[in-house]
Design an enzyme around this catalytic site. Sequence first.
Site, PDB file in Angstrom:
ATOM      1  N   ASP A  36     -15.322 -27.422  37.650  1.00 10.08           N
ATOM      2  CA  ASP A  36     -15.312 -27.516  39.113  1.00 10.08           C
ATOM      3  C   ASP A  36     -14.033 -28.168  39.618  1.00 10.08           C
ATOM      4  O   ASP A  36     -13.400 -28.966  38.937  1.00 10.08           O
ATOM      5  CB  ASP A  36     -16.520 -28.318  39.605  1.00 10.08           C
ATOM      6  CG  ASP A  36     -16.516 -29.741  39.067  1.00 10.08           C
ATOM      7  OD1 ASP A  36     -16.225 -29.922  37.871  1.00 10.08           O
ATOM      8  OD2 ASP A  36     -16.822 -30.684  39.832  1.00 10.08           O
ATOM      9  N   GLU A  37     -13.673 -27.798  40.826  1.00  9.09           N
ATOM     10  CA  GLU A  37     -12.716 -28.505  41.662  1.00  9.09           C
ATOM     11  C   GLU A  37     -11.329 -28.682  41.046  1.00  9.09           C
ATOM     12  O   GLU A  37     -10.684 -29.708  41.243  1.00  9.09           O
ATOM     13  CB  GLU A  37     -13.286 -29.873  42.072  1.00  9.09           C
ATOM     14  CG  GLU A  37     -14.554 -29.763  42.892  1.00  9.09           C
ATOM     15  CD  GLU A  37     -15.052 -31.094  43.412  1.00  9.09           C
ATOM     16  OE1 GLU A  37     -15.601 -31.124  44.528  1.00  9.09           O
ATOM     17  OE2 GLU A  37     -14.880 -32.112  42.703  1.00  9.09           O
ATOM     18  N   VAL A  38     -10.839 -27.681  40.336  1.00  6.56           N
ATOM     19  CA  VAL A  38      -9.419 -27.679  39.973  1.00  6.56           C
ATOM     20  C   VAL A  38      -8.626 -27.393  41.243  1.00  6.56           C
ATOM     21  O   VAL A  38      -8.844 -26.368  41.888  1.00  6.56           O
ATOM     22  CB  VAL A  38      -9.123 -26.631  38.888  1.00  6.56           C
ATOM     23  CG1 VAL A  38      -7.614 -26.466  38.701  1.00  6.56           C
ATOM     24  CG2 VAL A  38      -9.776 -27.041  37.575  1.00  6.56           C
TER      25      VAL A  38
ATOM     26  N   HIS B 246     -11.142 -32.872  36.576  1.00  2.00           N
ATOM     27  CA  HIS B 246     -11.827 -34.172  36.488  1.00  2.00           C
ATOM     28  C   HIS B 246     -11.647 -34.817  35.120  1.00  2.00           C
ATOM     29  O   HIS B 246     -12.599 -35.364  34.552  1.00  2.00           O
ATOM     30  CB  HIS B 246     -13.314 -33.995  36.806  1.00  2.00           C
ATOM     31  CG  HIS B 246     -13.590 -33.687  38.248  1.00  2.00           C
ATOM     32  ND1 HIS B 246     -13.367 -34.602  39.255  1.00  2.00           N
ATOM     33  CD2 HIS B 246     -14.053 -32.561  38.849  1.00  2.00           C
ATOM     34  CE1 HIS B 246     -13.696 -34.062  40.415  1.00  2.00           C
ATOM     35  NE2 HIS B 246     -14.097 -32.811  40.207  1.00  2.00           N
TER      36      HIS B 246
END
Length: 648
Positions: free
Chosen positions: A449-451, A386
């Site tokens: 988060d969310e790689v 992000h």
Amino acid sequence: MSVRPALTLATTFSKATDGKPATYGLELTNESTEAIRDFTLCFVAPTRVDLDAVFDNATMQRRSSNFVEIAPPAGFVLEPGGRWKASTASLGRDLRHWSDGANAAYLAFADGKTLPVESRPTTLTGDNAPLKRGTEPFPVPGPGKSPAPISVVPWPNHVAIEGARDVPAGLAITASGEAQTAADAFADLARSLFPADALVRPVEEGGLSVTLVTGAGQKPEAYRIVFGDEVTVHAAGHAGWLYGLVTLGQILRGARRHPLTFSFPAAGEIVDAPAFGWRGSHLDVSRQFYSTGEVEQFLKVMVWNKLNRFHWHLTDDEGWRVEIDAYPELTRVGAWRGHGLPMPPLFGTGAARTGGYYTKAAIRQVVALAETFGIDVVPEVDVPGHSFAAITALPWLADPDETGAYYFHDNFPNGCLNPAHEPVYEFVEKVFGELLELFPSRTFHVGADEVPEGAWEGSPLARAMNEEIGGTGSPAKLQAAFLKRVQTFLTANGRITGAWEEAAMGGGIDKEHAYLVGWTTIEVSQERAEEGYDIVIAPGQRYYLDMANGAAWSEPGASWAGWSGPEETYIFQPGGDWTEEQKKHLLGVQACIWSEHLTDRAIFDRLVFPRLSAIAETGWTQAERKSWPRFRAMAGLLPNLYGYWATE
């Protein structure tokens, strides 16, 4: 053009039927007296079309995350009173609520000029129910129908009151020393949230005498209220006195506004303390920017609900919101979106340059205010994923030899800081170093988060590092190596590293100096606790306040995690089936306010309230003392942020 055209964009969604795919339709109407030619239509919507989307009667020119630009057929002229219709079935996810569709639009021309377009709420074919905005106004029960004689949220853990006295006009607070700061904080809070109620007033104006006294042996946030001819609030310090006064203010306000339903006790006591030490709310200021004044007012709503952690999500793909002296480009580029800018229009913003960021002076102001309310401000800079806004502002953060593109949910390309690129660490340490001077909190949240799978596969540096550390092609070990290095820096500076639950992947970070926020499922949070991580519960299914209140199209919000109305949010009780060892790692609960769908403030009020208060009661009140009928009876007395209330 001598006359500014009046343009409207109507969008519709049709569900899949009889083998036909779901379709998203757009209709641009020219309500002016001039013909318009040689243009493209730019629009943004929470629901993304595919990267290679195909449109009927239009050609996609560009798609960047939620920003889409389409062109009509060659030579098309939009005559006065004319309409241009286009549609696509190339959707990343079906639209489920009216707020999923286009919420901002404009026309763009080759010379760089733009024209605004009024974007109307998306309609669902076959559904004409009125669209909902504003907080649901739960009605206060009539005389004799309330489940409790006093109005307090979160509900205290021991209530032993007797009788009812004439409702006082206000509270005349007497305090000294440290207690005076709590009295002053409450007076500021009451004036700000309920200016016309004058909850604090002197004896000469009818105020009931309330004295703050030191209660020996009490925990920091605990308090005891003793009712009689006068009222005393006993606490060990600032937070306890403040929470005791908040309880008194709520009792007074309920009794004054609904004297036949709620009363002000004549005698007895309330003895109270929180169930959990961590009772928080997160706020995403990247997707939507909230001014310093809005953040300060939100803190006041938080303390009225006895919440004590403010998780400030300062950076994400869509915007960088904090001043950093070492890298002024972060805010010069990353804080602003608009037509022709490096950051495109997104989430309700059109062609105009919009956005903002917090100066260091503003940060210090917010942190100081939070301290007066007993709120710990936990900053978050989301890394390594992000990070599109940061990389856009500082392109040297990317491996110059990286090839190809990877996406998370088809969002921005290559938006993750590369763990194998050494300049990244200098950047992180300089940014974190400046922020550590602004935020005294013991905790500093680093995101994690969310790689996406596939991240950094096109980077020679990352491939070499992954091979060196024994990675298998997944980015998990690369991220873990990055996080361990970042955590070492924070630990050396006396901080606890906060992160989302993914920080446990790939080998994880040091459990002794970390806590995780569990967001995917309660089962994953339980697994992390079993592994020995301290955990804050924030499951998307119940505590993500961007999720819609219901399944109906007329409800705004997201629904990828499902929907959760106030009752569903309230009755959820984390940790009920956990082992005693697991519960030792359960720090508390946290609401998460993600801002993709909060494109106007009336949607904010509908989605956040009263669900924020429902989570607050779970964080404060012992599970066996919770009661949905009681909470519902009092929810209508709770404040929202912007003053938008739903009308039936």
